[in-house]
Design a protein around this motif. Structure first.
Motif, PDB file in Angstrom:
ATOM      1  N   ASP A  77       0.819  -1.216   0.000  1.00 44.78           N
ATOM      2  CA  ASP A  77       0.000   0.000   0.000  1.00 44.78           C
ATOM      3  C   ASP A  77       0.852   1.264   0.000  1.00 44.78           C
ATOM      4  O   ASP A  77       0.565   2.222  -0.720  1.00 44.78           O
ATOM      5  CB  ASP A  77      -0.928   0.031   1.219  1.00 44.78           C
ATOM      6  N   GLU A  78       1.921   1.283   0.796  1.00 43.14           N
ATOM      7  CA  GLU A  78       2.716   2.497   0.957  1.00 43.14           C
ATOM      8  C   GLU A  78       3.606   2.820  -0.245  1.00 43.14           C
ATOM      9  O   GLU A  78       4.123   3.932  -0.366  1.00 43.14           O
ATOM     10  CB  GLU A  78       3.550   2.442   2.242  1.00 43.14           C
ATOM     11  N   THR A  79       3.802   1.857  -1.153  1.00 39.74           N
ATOM     12  CA  THR A  79       4.654   2.107  -2.323  1.00 39.74           C
ATOM     13  C   THR A  79       3.923   1.897  -3.646  1.00 39.74           C
ATOM     14  O   THR A  79       4.539   2.001  -4.705  1.00 39.74           O
ATOM     15  CB  THR A  79       5.908   1.206  -2.289  1.00 39.74           C
ATOM     16  N   ARG A  80       2.646   1.637  -3.578  1.00 44.72           N
ATOM     17  CA  ARG A  80       1.871   1.344  -4.794  1.00 44.72           C
ATOM     18  C   ARG A  80       1.949   2.481  -5.807  1.00 44.72           C
ATOM     19  O   ARG A  80       2.006   2.257  -7.006  1.00 44.72           O
ATOM     20  CB  ARG A  80       0.417   1.064  -4.418  1.00 44.72           C
ATOM     21  N   GLU A  81       1.967   3.730  -5.328  1.00 43.59           N
ATOM     22  CA  GLU A  81       1.973   4.898  -6.217  1.00 43.59           C
ATOM     23  C   GLU A  81       3.375   5.484  -6.433  1.00 43.59           C
ATOM     24  O   GLU A  81       3.507   6.509  -7.118  1.00 43.59           O
ATOM     25  CB  GLU A  81       1.047   5.977  -5.663  1.00 43.59           C
ATOM     26  N   LEU A  82       4.403   4.877  -5.870  1.00 39.24           N
ATOM     27  CA  LEU A  82       5.777   5.377  -6.017  1.00 39.24           C
ATOM     28  C   LEU A  82       6.166   5.359  -7.498  1.00 39.24           C
ATOM     29  O   LEU A  82       6.120   4.310  -8.144  1.00 39.24           O
ATOM     30  CB  LEU A  82       6.743   4.498  -5.219  1.00 39.24           C
ATOM     31  N   PRO A  83       6.556   6.512  -8.056  1.00 37.18           N
ATOM     32  CA  PRO A  83       6.989   6.520  -9.449  1.00 37.18           C
ATOM     33  C   PRO A  83       8.266   5.698  -9.631  1.00 37.18           C
ATOM     34  O   PRO A  83       9.239   5.883  -8.896  1.00 37.18           O
ATOM     35  CB  PRO A  83       7.248   7.996  -9.749  1.00 37.18           C
ATOM     36  N   VAL A  84       8.228   4.799 -10.612  1.00 37.16           N
ATOM     37  CA  VAL A  84       9.377   3.956 -10.923  1.00 37.16           C
ATOM     38  C   VAL A  84       9.733   4.153 -12.391  1.00 37.16           C
ATOM     39  O   VAL A  84       8.892   3.988 -13.274  1.00 37.16           O
ATOM     40  CB  VAL A  84       9.087   2.467 -10.643  1.00 37.16           C
ATOM     41  N   VAL A  85      11.002   4.527 -12.615  1.00 38.10           N
ATOM     42  CA  VAL A  85      11.528   4.679 -13.963  1.00 38.10           C
ATOM     43  C   VAL A  85      12.505   3.532 -14.192  1.00 38.10           C
ATOM     44  O   VAL A  85      13.524   3.428 -13.499  1.00 38.10           O
ATOM     45  CB  VAL A  85      12.237   6.039 -14.143  1.00 38.10           C
ATOM     46  N   ILE A  86      12.180   2.669 -15.136  1.00 43.58           N
ATOM     47  CA  ILE A  86      13.066   1.562 -15.485  1.00 43.58           C
ATOM     48  C   ILE A  86      14.205   2.126 -16.329  1.00 43.58           C
ATOM     49  O   ILE A  86      13.968   2.808 -17.331  1.00 43.58           O
ATOM     50  CB  ILE A  86      12.310   0.474 -16.281  1.00 43.58           C
TER      51      ILE A  86
END
Length: 135
Positions: A77-86
């Motif tokens: 839940d706490e990282t579901r919206e964390l932007p991730v750039v591959i």
């Protein structure tokens, strides 16, 4: 007028020391606070203590692979919206990874392209780059 925070943390997850150093230097020069992890285990351990604003993630990592890290982040839940750039040389990027990540920057990457992508998710902090009038 857009307000940007005083501190923006980016976690760089990259096993190649040269690529990790380049990413760290480029992002630090833009004013971001950068933390680095060289494998999946370090990345997952750091996320709970650092609380990054954005993650750059290589897919080919020793130990826990990047796609596994990404899936784990999306489950929490706490990282579901964390932007991730591959940021990866893996081609093609699997469709499930494309769906979970906000952006993909292929290696070798263009620094300006990388910065444009990062800025689109987290603008540099106010205390970031120094202008010539600051010197």
């Amino acid at each position: 007028m857009e307000v940007t925070p005083d501190r923006v943390v980016i976690l760089v997850v990259e096993d190649d020391p040269l690529a990790r150093d380049l990413l760290t230097t480029v992002l630090t020069d833009e004013g971001y606070e950068v933390m680095a992890a060289e494998n999946g285990e370090q990345a997952l351990a750091a996320i709970g203590t650092v609380w990054p604003d954005l993650l750059t993630l290589d897919l080919d990592l020793p130990g826990i692979a990047g796609d596994v890290i990404l899936a784990e982040l999306r489950r929490r839940d706490e990282t579901r919206e964390l932007p991730v750039v591959i940021v990866s040389a893996k081609y093609p990027v699997p469709p499930d990874v494309r769906t979970m990540a906000q952006a993909i920057v292929p290696k070798p990457f263009d620094i300006d392209e990388l910065l444009t992508v990062v800025r689109s998710f987290v603008p540099p902090p106010q205390s970031g780059k120094r202008s010539t009038s600051d010197t």
